[in-house]
Motif scaffolding. Structure first.
Motif, PDB file in Angstrom:
ATOM      1  N   ASP A   1      12.441  24.286 -25.948  1.00 38.79           N
ATOM      2  CA  ASP A   1      12.067  24.252 -24.536  1.00 38.79           C
ATOM      3  C   ASP A   1      12.099  25.636 -23.890  1.00 38.79           C
ATOM      4  O   ASP A   1      11.772  25.782 -22.704  1.00 38.79           O
ATOM      5  CB  ASP A   1      12.965  23.282 -23.762  1.00 38.79           C
TER       6      ASP A   1
ATOM      7  N   SER B   1      15.355  28.094 -28.299  1.00 36.83           N
ATOM      8  CA  SER B   1      15.189  26.646 -28.355  1.00 36.83           C
ATOM      9  C   SER B   1      13.743  26.253 -28.069  1.00 36.83           C
ATOM     10  O   SER B   1      12.997  27.002 -27.432  1.00 36.83           O
ATOM     11  CB  SER B   1      16.115  25.971 -27.338  1.00 36.83           C
TER      12      SER B   1
ATOM     13  N   THR C   1       9.127  33.675 -27.730  1.00 34.57           N
ATOM     14  CA  THR C   1       9.140  32.625 -26.723  1.00 34.57           C
ATOM     15  C   THR C   1       7.989  31.665 -27.023  1.00 34.57           C
ATOM     16  O   THR C   1       7.031  32.017 -27.710  1.00 34.57           O
ATOM     17  CB  THR C   1       8.976  33.198 -25.307  1.00 34.57           C
TER      18      THR C   1
ATOM     19  N   VAL D   1      25.478  30.798 -27.425  1.00 32.50           N
ATOM     20  CA  VAL D   1      24.261  30.263 -26.824  1.00 32.50           C
ATOM     21  C   VAL D   1      24.197  30.746 -25.385  1.00 32.50           C
ATOM     22  O   VAL D   1      25.167  30.607 -24.633  1.00 32.50           O
ATOM     23  CB  VAL D   1      24.222  28.723 -26.869  1.00 32.50           C
ATOM     24  N   LEU D   2      23.072  31.335 -25.012  1.00 28.74           N
ATOM     25  CA  LEU D   2      22.863  31.859 -23.666  1.00 28.74           C
ATOM     26  C   LEU D   2      21.755  31.058 -22.996  1.00 28.74           C
ATOM     27  O   LEU D   2      20.651  30.960 -23.535  1.00 28.74           O
ATOM     28  CB  LEU D   2      22.475  33.334 -23.729  1.00 28.74           C
ATOM     29  N   ARG D   3      22.049  30.485 -21.839  1.00 31.41           N
ATOM     30  CA  ARG D   3      21.019  29.770 -21.091  1.00 31.41           C
ATOM     31  C   ARG D   3      20.086  30.772 -20.436  1.00 31.41           C
ATOM     32  O   ARG D   3      20.494  31.824 -19.965  1.00 31.41           O
ATOM     33  CB  ARG D   3      21.665  28.888 -20.019  1.00 31.41           C
ATOM     34  N   LEU D   4      18.799  30.417 -20.414  1.00 33.74           N
ATOM     35  CA  LEU D   4      17.768  31.252 -19.809  1.00 33.74           C
ATOM     36  C   LEU D   4      17.148  30.538 -18.619  1.00 33.74           C
ATOM     37  O   LEU D   4      16.990  29.301 -18.637  1.00 33.74           O
ATOM     38  CB  LEU D   4      16.683  31.592 -20.830  1.00 33.74           C
ATOM     39  N   THR D   5      16.784  31.293 -17.604  1.00 35.77           N
ATOM     40  CA  THR D   5      16.088  30.712 -16.465  1.00 35.77           C
ATOM     41  C   THR D   5      14.624  30.472 -16.831  1.00 35.77           C
ATOM     42  O   THR D   5      14.147  30.892 -17.884  1.00 35.77           O
ATOM     43  CB  THR D   5      16.159  31.651 -15.252  1.00 35.77           C
ATOM     44  N   SER D   6      13.908  29.802 -15.950  1.00 38.05           N
ATOM     45  CA  SER D   6      12.493  29.552 -16.188  1.00 38.05           C
ATOM     46  C   SER D   6      11.685  30.837 -16.225  1.00 38.05           C
ATOM     47  O   SER D   6      10.597  30.888 -16.814  1.00 38.05           O
ATOM     48  CB  SER D   6      11.936  28.612 -15.120  1.00 38.05           C
TER      49      SER D   6
ATOM     50  N   ARG E   1      14.616  27.464 -23.024  1.00 40.13           N
ATOM     51  CA  ARG E   1      15.648  27.671 -22.017  1.00 40.13           C
ATOM     52  C   ARG E   1      17.001  28.088 -22.601  1.00 40.13           C
ATOM     53  O   ARG E   1      17.967  28.234 -21.865  1.00 40.13           O
ATOM     54  CB  ARG E   1      15.818  26.396 -21.185  1.00 40.13           C
ATOM     55  N   SER E   2      17.088  28.281 -23.906  1.00 37.91           N
ATOM     56  CA  SER E   2      18.343  28.707 -24.533  1.00 37.91           C
ATOM     57  C   SER E   2      18.062  29.699 -25.648  1.00 37.91           C
ATOM     58  O   SER E   2      17.096  29.550 -26.395  1.00 37.91           O
ATOM     59  CB  SER E   2      19.122  27.506 -25.090  1.00 37.91           C
TER      60      SER E   2
ATOM     61  N   GLU F   1      21.030  33.441 -17.620  1.00 39.45           N
ATOM     62  CA  GLU F   1      21.619  32.568 -16.620  1.00 39.45           C
ATOM     63  C   GLU F   1      23.099  32.414 -16.916  1.00 39.45           C
ATOM     64  O   GLU F   1      23.507  31.629 -17.760  1.00 39.45           O
ATOM     65  CB  GLU F   1      20.916  31.204 -16.646  1.00 39.45           C
TER      66      GLU F   1
END
Length: 208
Positions: free
Chosen positions: A178, A176, A127, A197-202, A180-181, A207
């Motif tokens: 940022d 990514s 990260t 591709v998996l979206r991630l929360t903050s 977030r992915s 997500e």
């Protein structure tokens, strides 16, 4: 009335490839330090007898051997703050995720599990804050490795993917810029792989 003047073509300087390494044997999984001045990689050595982790300056310079375990050490990943190089070690029937300082020193085993690697990486991704490392993990020997996050400070495991039973593993990770992915390759038997591709929360949970 308009006067049209042809544009002066923009000159583009051609990109000149520069080899990072040129050693005998197999050199794989290069990862650059954040400043771009050093590269870590896996190499089976001058005698091609054992795969270990090496670090060298970009350009001239002698490679520094970081590991010398009889098991294969592969897929190094440089932490964003430059403090650690994470890598995967595969002793017989096991898979370990290990941290080591880039100048050498004591190793720290972050994760160990029963697993056999029969496919290519890269296996690890940091990260952007350097506090978590994404990598493979499975609870039972008969399930495929999923993608999990591992806390560098506490060792907490946070599962991100759930591959079905007909999948070999979720691998080839990238996070990514940022944060977030998560992109990963879902490896299926017969070579029919899929990119997800998996979206991630903050807070770095899955997500959706």
């Amino acid at each position: 009335v308009w006067l049209l003047r042809p544009r002066t073509p923009t000159l583009v300087t051609p990109v000149r490839p520069v080899p990072l390494t040129s050693y005998q044997g197999s050199e794989e999984y290069p990862t650059l330090s954040l400043d771009g001045n050093q590269v870590a990689f896996s190499w089976n050595g001058e005698r091609q007898d054992n795969t270990d982790i090496y670090v060298k300056p970009v350009g001239t310079g002698t490679p520094l051997r970081l590991t010398d375990d009889p098991a294969a050490d592969v897929s190094p990943a440089w932490s964003p703050d430059g403090r650690w190089i994470a890598f995967v070690r595969t002793p017989r029937g096991k898979l370990q995720i290990i941290l080591i300082p880039p100048l050498g020193g004591p190793e720290r085993v972050l994760v160990e599990m029963d697993a056999l690697i029969e496919f290519e990486g890269p296996w690890l991704a940091w990260t952007r804050d350097g506090k978590w490392l994404a990598g493979p993990f499975k609870e039972a020997s008969d399930e495929p490795p999923a993608v999990c996050l591992f806390s560098i400070e506490s060792g907490e495991k946070r599962r991100l993917t759930s591959p079905p039973a007909n999948v070999l593993a979720d691998a080839s990770l990238a996070i990514s810029p940022d944060g977030r992915s998560l992109a990963f390759n879902r490896l299926r038997s017969g070579g029919a792989n899929d990119l997800f591709v998996l979206r991630l929360t903050s807070s770095l949970t899955a997500e959706g």
